[in-house]
Design an enzyme around this catalytic site. Sequence first.
Site, PDB file in Angstrom:
ATOM      1  N   ASP A  59       1.230  -1.286   0.019  1.00 60.74           N
ATOM      2  CA  ASP A  59       0.167  -0.096   0.020  1.00 60.74           C
ATOM      3  C   ASP A  59       1.082   0.847  -0.202  1.00 60.74           C
ATOM      4  O   ASP A  59       1.631   1.536   0.638  1.00 60.74           O
ATOM      5  CB  ASP A  59      -0.645  -0.328   1.277  1.00 60.74           C
ATOM      6  CG  ASP A  59      -2.600   1.243   1.175  1.00 60.74           C
ATOM      7  OD1 ASP A  59      -1.126   2.460   0.517  1.00 60.74           O
ATOM      8  OD2 ASP A  59      -3.065   0.807   2.172  1.00 60.74           O
ATOM      9  N   SER A 138      -3.851  15.574 -12.813  1.00 61.05           N
ATOM     10  CA  SER A 138      -4.656  15.852 -13.041  1.00 61.05           C
ATOM     11  C   SER A 138      -5.630  16.830 -13.991  1.00 61.05           C
ATOM     12  O   SER A 138      -5.131  17.551 -13.750  1.00 61.05           O
ATOM     13  CB  SER A 138      -5.896  14.821 -12.295  1.00 61.05           C
ATOM     14  OG  SER A 138      -6.719  15.300 -13.021  1.00 61.05           O
ATOM     15  N   TYR A 151     -10.407  15.388  -4.140  1.00 60.25           N
ATOM     16  CA  TYR A 151      -9.331  14.575  -5.197  1.00 60.25           C
ATOM     17  C   TYR A 151      -8.709  16.093  -6.105  1.00 60.25           C
ATOM     18  O   TYR A 151      -7.333  15.811  -6.293  1.00 60.25           O
ATOM     19  CB  TYR A 151     -10.395  13.611  -5.974  1.00 60.25           C
ATOM     20  CG  TYR A 151      -9.847  12.955  -7.036  1.00 60.25           C
ATOM     21  CD1 TYR A 151      -8.804  12.198  -7.347  1.00 60.25           C
ATOM     22  CD2 TYR A 151      -9.708  14.402  -9.300  1.00 60.25           C
ATOM     23  CE1 TYR A 151      -8.309  11.281  -8.857  1.00 60.25           C
ATOM     24  CE2 TYR A 151      -8.968  13.655  -9.819  1.00 60.25           C
ATOM     25  CZ  TYR A 151      -8.238  12.353 -10.050  1.00 60.25           C
ATOM     26  OH  TYR A 151      -7.578  11.408 -10.369  1.00 60.25           O
ATOM     27  N   SER A 154      -6.135  17.244  -4.271  1.00 65.87           N
ATOM     28  CA  SER A 154      -4.985  16.325  -4.020  1.00 65.87           C
ATOM     29  C   SER A 154      -3.403  16.368  -5.002  1.00 65.87           C
ATOM     30  O   SER A 154      -2.503  16.511  -5.370  1.00 65.87           O
ATOM     31  CB  SER A 154      -4.763  14.553  -3.492  1.00 65.87           C
ATOM     32  OG  SER A 154      -5.583  14.402  -4.765  1.00 65.87           O
TER      33      SER A 154
END
Length: 247
Positions: A59, A138, A151, A154
């Site tokens: 992880d 993104s 999101y 981040s």
Amino acid sequence: MNKKVFITGASSGIGEYLAYAYAKNGCFVGLTARREEKLGAVLSQCKSLGGDGKNYIIDVQDADAMQSAIDDFISLPGDVDTIYANAGVGGTDELSSGSATAMNHVLNINILGVTNTVMPFIPHLKAQHHGKIAVISSVASFRGLPHHAAYSGSKAAVRNMCQGWGTALYRYNISVSAICPGFVSSEMTDDKDITQPFKLDTDVAVQKIIRAVEKRKKVFIFPWQMRFLTVPLMRYAPDWLVRKFGM
Ligand SMILES: NC(=O)c1ccc[n+]([C@@H]2O[C@H](COP(=O)([O-])OP(=O)(O)OC[C@H]3O[C@@H](n4cnc5c(N)ncnc54)[C@H](OP(=O)(O)O)[C@@H]3O)[C@@H](O)[C@H]2O)c1
């Protein structure tokens, strides 16, 4: 000696296809994810494409496990050529829940997962005096999105960190690229009910990403429709317009 490339989140989507692309070029790939079986299948496919590699079932939130895996990867023969901090998750803010759990989950994986990936490599890259770091941000990083603010936040955070790291590490011949995709086919975008304009096939997206990283681009926004239309609109559109189109 073949190039070594390290990719987090390689069990599906963009990370999986990055692994195949580098394997086809004969690279040694270090792959990480949590799903052992899926990652095993990706590594087998890499080997059948002419590459070689090693899997690390971790992880990205586990800083100690990431450090050990990266130490092991560095100790294998060859220089480290490129690192992809790609692992990430989406998810809504759950604004009405009264709990930070959902947001913290996204923030931990998408931000701390990136620092846990990049930082252990820095002393080694400085010592070998070359290397390329790519972080998958993104298009969503260019606006605080309603209901997906953790999101988009981040992704803005890691894009901003890339700028700082790139500026600091330039003199060691280390490039840092913030990759900002629009929609790309993957498990994350499987939801057929959401409109996904200008969506790219995963292999097409990955070729664009690799080209940008090889050219050591600092920020790469793609496809071009997102770069020239969507991102400027997202940056400057008033809130009422964002609410109307649910960006
Ligand atoms: N697809 C798009 O349209 C798009 C657009 C912009 C940005 N991105 C970004 O691109 C990156 C890759 O996403 P994708 O679209 O390829 O989605 P995906 O198919 O869902 O892949 C996500 C990968 O991240 C891994 N991962 C998730 N949580 C993890 C954790 N805690 N520890 C370790 N690995 C973890 C997953 O592996 P396991 O579940 O096996 O651990 C999987 O391999 C993400 O950072 C995403 O935010 C995607």
